[in-house]
Write an enzyme that holds these catalytic residues in place. Structure first.
Site, PDB file in Angstrom:
ATOM      1  N   HIS A   1     -14.598   2.417 -53.327  1.00 33.90           N
ATOM      2  CA  HIS A   1     -13.770   2.457 -54.308  1.00 33.90           C
ATOM      3  C   HIS A   1     -14.078   4.127 -54.887  1.00 33.90           C
ATOM      4  O   HIS A   1     -14.387   3.830 -56.244  1.00 33.90           O
ATOM      5  CB  HIS A   1     -14.051   1.296 -55.164  1.00 33.90           C
ATOM      6  CG  HIS A   1     -13.335   1.055 -56.289  1.00 33.90           C
ATOM      7  ND1 HIS A   1     -13.061   1.933 -57.189  1.00 33.90           N
ATOM      8  CD2 HIS A   1     -12.898  -0.138 -56.602  1.00 33.90           C
ATOM      9  CE1 HIS A   1     -12.287   1.347 -58.292  1.00 33.90           C
ATOM     10  NE2 HIS A   1     -11.854  -0.103 -57.843  1.00 33.90           N
TER      11      HIS A   1
ATOM     12  N   GLU B   1      -8.958   4.606 -52.641  1.00 38.18           N
ATOM     13  CA  GLU B   1      -9.748   3.693 -51.974  1.00 38.18           C
ATOM     14  C   GLU B   1      -9.684   3.572 -50.446  1.00 38.18           C
ATOM     15  O   GLU B   1      -8.717   2.730 -50.265  1.00 38.18           O
ATOM     16  CB  GLU B   1     -10.208   2.482 -52.862  1.00 38.18           C
ATOM     17  CG  GLU B   1     -10.252   2.728 -54.220  1.00 38.18           C
ATOM     18  CD  GLU B   1     -10.225   1.503 -55.019  1.00 38.18           C
ATOM     19  OE1 GLU B   1      -9.514   1.642 -56.252  1.00 38.18           O
ATOM     20  OE2 GLU B   1     -10.501   0.322 -54.346  1.00 38.18           O
TER      21      GLU B   1
ATOM     22  N   ASP C   1      -1.787   0.144 -59.944  1.00 36.58           N
ATOM     23  CA  ASP C   1      -2.815  -0.740 -59.236  1.00 36.58           C
ATOM     24  C   ASP C   1      -1.964  -0.932 -58.014  1.00 36.58           C
ATOM     25  O   ASP C   1      -1.421  -1.964 -58.094  1.00 36.58           O
ATOM     26  CB  ASP C   1      -3.318  -1.780 -59.949  1.00 36.58           C
ATOM     27  CG  ASP C   1      -4.679  -2.540 -59.497  1.00 36.58           C
ATOM     28  OD1 ASP C   1      -5.263  -3.109 -60.129  1.00 36.58           O
ATOM     29  OD2 ASP C   1      -4.943  -1.925 -58.337  1.00 36.58           O
TER      30      ASP C   1
END
Ligand code: TA6
Length: 306
Positions: free
Chosen positions: A172, A275, A216
């Site tokens: 991450h 990520e 996101d």
């Protein structure tokens, strides 16, 4: 006194004079500090988390929040936390820790090795009575970070149990940018993604990713290398990966940043997460005794165009 003795013992066993040493970091958590001709870097035993990589002659590449916790029970906000064995919330247990339990675990030092231009630090952890409470499976994890002109990370998962193991994983990574608004992420055009800000609706990326609001996203079925263009720092950060079928891109923007106690209100402007991962339908299944290794390599280059 105990910490001092532990540090001395670890340095006797693993330290490389003038290059790599175990020291007390923030909050008294132990970290390995790297000072080589090609790069400086830091990696905490807490979560086997790389928190700094600075190639010689370049700016720090990783973002670390000025408000991060450095405590046993908390994840460090920044650097490269490891998400395992689930990503985000645990589907069948709302009380389970987000992103799994290894980012708040005390890992053990496995090795520090010097090669021509690089230093590799290895740390490991595995299943125990605490992890089995959340996840009744047996596993061993090894995280190796190679510091040099490039930063290379490899996460190796071994199924040490007698049953098949199914898990999600992510490195991450928080990258530091001069300013998020003019920055762009290239390389995911045309890729399908799940939009976590819109009930995981599936969409297709049109061209470069530009951050104009909370972002996101889980990019699906992609092994593409991505490039982070940062006009303010006049640099490009290239991220390639192997054995990873998803890429997550995250910036909390204003409101979400304010809601995070361990992130400064304005720090969303200086970070973006890219990520390399295997999440959602791309979770990994391993038979007993089997192993899976996910790798990523990060490069920083001056951007002469900007
Ligand atoms: O990787 C993106 C994400 O899953 C976001 O949904 C956001 O929650 C972020 O991770 C940070 O999660 P954390 O548990 O560290 O606050």
């Amino acid at each position: 006194m105990e910490a001092v003795a532990a540090i001395a013992g670890l340095n006797r066993q693993f330290g490389i004079a003038g290059i790599a040493s175990v020291v007390e970091g923030n909050g008294g958590l132990l970290k390995v500090r790297i000072t080589s001709p090609h790069a400086t870097g830091e990696m905490y035993l807490h979560g086997a988390q790389v928190t700094s990589w600075k190639p010689t002659g370049a700016e720090e590449a990783l973002f670390l929040s000025s408000r991060s916790h450095f405590e046993d029970a908390h994840a460090i906000r920044g650097g490269v936390p490891i998400c395992f064995p689930w990503f985000g919330d645990k589907a069948d247990d709302a009380k389970a820790p987000a992103h799994g339990f290894v980012r708040t675990k005390a890992w053990q030092l496995e090795s520090i090795a010097q090669a021509a231009d690089t230093i590799t630090v290895g740390m490991f952890t595995g299943s125990d009575e605490v992890t089995r409470k959340w996840w009744p499976a047996d596993f061993r994890l090894v995280h190796r970070a190679t510091f040099g002109r490039e930063l290379s990370l490899e996460l190796m998962v071994t199924n040490t149990g007698a049953k098949p193991l199914r898990f999600e994983e992510a490195l991450h990574a928080y990258y530091r940018v001069g300013s998020i608004e003019p920055a762009r992420v290239q390389g995911l055009g045309g890729v399908h993604y799940l939009d976590k800000t819109d009930s995981n609706r599936e969409r297709v990326q049109q061209g470069d990713i530009v951050i104009v609001s909370e972002t996101d996203r889980v990019y699906l079925n992609t092994e593409a290398e991505v490039e982070l263009e940062d006009p303010v720092f006049a640099r490009r950060i290239g991220v390639d990966k192997r054995n990873s079928r998803t890429t997550v891109v995250w910036n909390p923007w204003i409101e979400k940043a304010r809601a995070l106690s361990d992130l400064g209100d304005d720090e969303w402007r200086q970070m973006i997460c890219v990520e390399c991962s295997n999440v959602s339908d791309f979770a990994v299944t391993l038979a007993p005794g089997q192993q899976h290794t996910m790798n990523t390599t990060v490069r920083v280059a001056p951007d002469t165009a900007s």
